[in-house]
Write a protein that holds these residues in place. Sequence first.
Motif, PDB file in Angstrom:
ATOM      1  N   MET A  19       0.826  -1.212   0.000  1.00 15.01           N
ATOM      2  CA  MET A  19       0.000   0.000   0.000  1.00 15.01           C
ATOM      3  C   MET A  19       0.860   1.262   0.000  1.00 15.01           C
ATOM      4  N   PRO A  22       1.589   3.632  -6.062  1.00 16.55           N
ATOM      5  CA  PRO A  22       0.303   4.064  -6.623  1.00 16.55           C
ATOM      6  C   PRO A  22      -0.632   2.920  -6.982  1.00 16.55           C
ATOM      7  N   PRO A  24      -1.806   0.049  -5.521  1.00 17.57           N
ATOM      8  CA  PRO A  24      -2.920  -0.328  -4.641  1.00 17.57           C
ATOM      9  C   PRO A  24      -4.043   0.693  -4.633  1.00 17.57           C
ATOM     10  N   TRP A  25      -3.706   1.969  -4.719  1.00 16.30           N
ATOM     11  CA  TRP A  25      -4.732   3.003  -4.672  1.00 16.30           C
ATOM     12  C   TRP A  25      -5.479   3.120  -6.001  1.00 16.30           C
ATOM     13  N   ALA A  28      -7.846   0.351  -5.714  1.00 18.86           N
ATOM     14  CA  ALA A  28      -8.920   0.706  -4.779  1.00 18.86           C
ATOM     15  C   ALA A  28      -9.983   1.561  -5.470  1.00 18.86           C
ATOM     16  N   ILE A  29      -9.539   2.538  -6.275  1.00 18.44           N
ATOM     17  CA  ILE A  29     -10.488   3.391  -6.995  1.00 18.44           C
ATOM     18  C   ILE A  29     -11.284   2.572  -7.999  1.00 18.44           C
ATOM     19  N   ASP A 229      -0.987  -6.327  -3.409  1.00 14.36           N
ATOM     20  CA  ASP A 229      -1.434  -4.953  -3.632  1.00 14.36           C
ATOM     21  C   ASP A 229      -2.911  -4.912  -4.034  1.00 14.36           C
ATOM     22  N   GLY A 233      -5.772  -3.070  -1.949  1.00 14.50           N
ATOM     23  CA  GLY A 233      -6.523  -2.013  -2.619  1.00 14.50           C
ATOM     24  C   GLY A 233      -7.989  -2.372  -2.804  1.00 14.50           C
ATOM     25  N   VAL A 236      -9.903  -1.836   0.493  1.00 11.89           N
ATOM     26  CA  VAL A 236     -10.154  -0.410   0.728  1.00 11.89           C
ATOM     27  C   VAL A 236     -11.238   0.097  -0.222  1.00 11.89           C
ATOM     28  N   GLY A 237     -11.146  -0.314  -1.489  1.00 12.19           N
ATOM     29  CA  GLY A 237     -12.134   0.123  -2.467  1.00 12.19           C
ATOM     30  C   GLY A 237     -13.533  -0.354  -2.139  1.00 12.19           C
TER      31      GLY A 237
END
Length: 300
Positions: A19, A22, A24-25, A28-29, A229, A233, A236-237
Motif C-alpha cells: 500500500m 500508486p 494499490p490506490w 482501490a479506486i 497490492d 486495494g 479499501v475500495g
Amino acid sequence: MGWRRLGVRGAELVPQARMSGPMPWVIAIMVALTAIALAAGLALGNAITSAKAEIEGGVTVQLLEPREDVRTREAKAAADALKRQPHVAGLRQVPQAELDALIEPWLGADVGEATNASIPVPALIDVRLDGPATPAKLKAIQQALTKVAPSARVDAQSGWLKPVFDAMISLQVLAIALVALLSFALAAAVLLAARSALGANREVIEIVHLLGGTDTQVARVFQRSIGFDAAGGGTVGLALAMVVILSIGRRFGGLGAGLVDSGALIWTDWLLLALVPLLSTLLAMLTARFTVLHALRKML
C-alpha cells in the motif's frame, strides 16, 4: 540453490512495501467504482423485476363521462360487469378523496371544490387479472364495458409504464458496460505496472536466469506482489463503495416511493458485491502473470 537465490533476489524485482506505491490506490479506486456501478445495475434489475411482477396483471378502467351523476352510475355498472368477467381476479374503485390527493400537487389544496365545480375528474377502477394483461383480455373487457358504460376506457398499467422500464433497462445496460470497462482498465493498469517493473529490473532478471531461475518463477514473484497490492486495494475500495452505497440507499429509502423501495439490494446482491475485490485480485494476478511471461519470452 538457484530457487533460494531467486526468493532473495526476487523480492527486489517489484516494490514490496504494501500500500505504498500508486498501484494499490489505483486498484482501490477501480474496485470502488466497479462495486458502485454493479450495485446500481443490481438495484435497477430488482426494481424492474418487482414492478413488472406487480403490474403485469394490472388494468385501469377510466370513466370519462363529464356529468357526475351519469359517471357515478356508469362506474357502478362497470364494476358489476367486471365482476362477471372470467379473467378478473379482483377490483377496487378508487375513492374520490384518493383521486383528489393524486391531482392536488397540480391543482392546489382546494382541488376537491375545483373539480366538483368545473373540472370533471374521471372515475377510476383498479382491476387485477389472474394473469398478464394480454390484448385479447383487454379487448374482451372493453367490449363488456361498452354496453353498460360507454365512456369507459381500458388501459393496461404495464403499457404506460413501458417507457419507464425501457429507460431503466438502458441504465442497467450502461451499468454493466461500465463494470466491463473498469475491469479492462484495471487489467491495463496492472499490465503497464508489470511492464514498467520488468524494464526497471531487466539486469536483475538476467542475473536470476543465470542463477537457474525460470520464467515461471520470475512471473510468480510479480504475481504474488501484485496479488498483495490488489487484495489490499480491493478491500479499501470495497469499504469506500459500501459507504457510498449505504448512504445513497438511505437517501432513496427516505423517499417512500414504491418503485424505489422495490430496488433494494437482496442478500445475493451483497454477496456479488463482496466478490468484487476477490475477482479483481484474481484478474490482477492473472494479468501480471501472463504479461511477465509474454515479456520474458521476448526479452531472452
